[in-house]
Design a protein around this motif. Sequence first.
Motif, PDB file in Angstrom:
ATOM      1  N   GLY A  23       0.829  -1.205   0.000  1.00 16.43           N
ATOM      2  CA  GLY A  23       0.000   0.000   0.000  1.00 16.43           C
ATOM      3  C   GLY A  23       0.862   1.253   0.000  1.00 16.43           C
ATOM      4  N   ILE A  24       0.234   2.348  -0.357  1.00 18.93           N
ATOM      5  CA  ILE A  24       0.969   3.609  -0.466  1.00 18.93           C
ATOM      6  C   ILE A  24       1.509   4.063   0.888  1.00 18.93           C
ATOM      7  CG2 ILE A  24      -1.088   5.071  -0.278  1.00 18.93           C
ATOM      8  CD1 ILE A  24       2.099   5.740  -2.379  1.00 18.93           C
ATOM      9  N   ASP A  25       0.796   3.794   1.967  1.00 14.39           N
ATOM     10  CA  ASP A  25       1.283   4.201   3.287  1.00 14.39           C
ATOM     11  C   ASP A  25       2.565   3.464   3.659  1.00 14.39           C
ATOM     12  OD1 ASP A  25      -0.787   6.026   3.623  1.00 14.39           O
ATOM     13  OD2 ASP A  25      -2.100   4.533   4.558  1.00 14.39           O
ATOM     14  N   ALA A  26       2.625   2.160   3.375  1.00 16.12           N
ATOM     15  CA  ALA A  26       3.834   1.383   3.660  1.00 16.12           C
ATOM     16  C   ALA A  26       4.994   1.852   2.793  1.00 16.12           C
ATOM     17  CB  ALA A  26       3.567  -0.111   3.423  1.00 16.12           C
ATOM     18  N   LEU A  27       4.715   2.106   1.517  1.00 12.68           N
ATOM     19  CA  LEU A  27       5.760   2.587   0.612  1.00 12.68           C
ATOM     20  C   LEU A  27       6.256   3.957   1.055  1.00 12.68           C
ATOM     21  CD1 LEU A  27       7.466   2.457  -1.952  1.00 12.68           C
ATOM     22  CD2 LEU A  27       5.483   3.342  -3.213  1.00 12.68           C
ATOM     23  N   LEU A  46      10.009  -4.152   3.723  1.00 13.17           N
ATOM     24  CA  LEU A  46       8.989  -4.332   2.684  1.00 13.17           C
ATOM     25  C   LEU A  46       9.123  -5.736   2.106  1.00 13.17           C
ATOM     26  CD1 LEU A  46       9.319  -0.955   0.757  1.00 13.17           C
ATOM     27  CD2 LEU A  46       7.555  -1.593   2.402  1.00 13.17           C
ATOM     28  N   PRO A  47       8.086  -6.231   1.431  1.00 14.73           N
ATOM     29  CA  PRO A  47       8.228  -7.512   0.735  1.00 14.73           C
ATOM     30  C   PRO A  47       9.429  -7.458  -0.218  1.00 14.73           C
ATOM     31  CG  PRO A  47       5.927  -6.853   0.776  1.00 14.73           C
ATOM     32  CD  PRO A  47       6.718  -5.689   1.307  1.00 14.73           C
ATOM     33  N   ARG A  48      10.155  -8.556  -0.313  1.00  9.88           N
ATOM     34  CA  ARG A  48      11.421  -8.589  -1.057  1.00  9.88           C
ATOM     35  C   ARG A  48      11.273  -8.098  -2.494  1.00  9.88           C
ATOM     36  NH1 ARG A  48      16.029 -10.398   0.132  1.00  9.88           N
ATOM     37  NH2 ARG A  48      17.605 -11.016  -1.366  1.00  9.88           N
ATOM     38  N   GLU A  49      10.240  -8.523  -3.204  1.00 10.51           N
ATOM     39  CA  GLU A  49      10.046  -8.101  -4.596  1.00 10.51           C
ATOM     40  C   GLU A  49       9.909  -6.589  -4.699  1.00 10.51           C
ATOM     41  OE1 GLU A  49       6.512  -8.235  -7.886  1.00 10.51           O
ATOM     42  OE2 GLU A  49       6.869 -10.082  -6.761  1.00 10.51           O
ATOM     43  N   ALA A  50       9.131  -6.007  -3.790  1.00  5.10           N
ATOM     44  CA  ALA A  50       8.939  -4.554  -3.801  1.00  5.10           C
ATOM     45  C   ALA A  50      10.240  -3.844  -3.458  1.00  5.10           C
ATOM     46  CB  ALA A  50       7.847  -4.160  -2.817  1.00  5.10           C
ATOM     47  N   ALA A  51      10.947  -4.317  -2.441  1.00  5.42           N
ATOM     48  CA  ALA A  51      12.206  -3.678  -2.035  1.00  5.42           C
ATOM     49  C   ALA A  51      13.232  -3.730  -3.164  1.00  5.42           C
ATOM     50  CB  ALA A  51      12.754  -4.362  -0.788  1.00  5.42           C
TER      51      ALA A  51
END
Length: 85
Positions: A23-27, A46-51
């Motif tokens: 979500g945008i808040d986590a990002l 963050l989740p590995r793929e996103a990071a």
Amino acid sequence: VAVLAGGWSAPPHVTAVAEAAGGIDALDAALRGWIDGRDRAALDRLPREAADRIRVMLAAGSASRRNPRLVPKLGGRTLCLDLME
């Protein structure tokens, strides 16, 4: 801003990264912690793929952070300055 505007919008690649991050808040929280230097491990939570994707995106724009540009102060005396030589 999102609360005042009733939501947020972004290009599709940014929306995809925000969704992958949870979500945008986590990002937003992770980027704020990483960018201001107080939490260099923020992206690791963050989740590995996103990071991984965010790190690639940050690396692609790293030149702008290594070589900051001078932005001149605009004021009443600078109006039309570029027209006068």
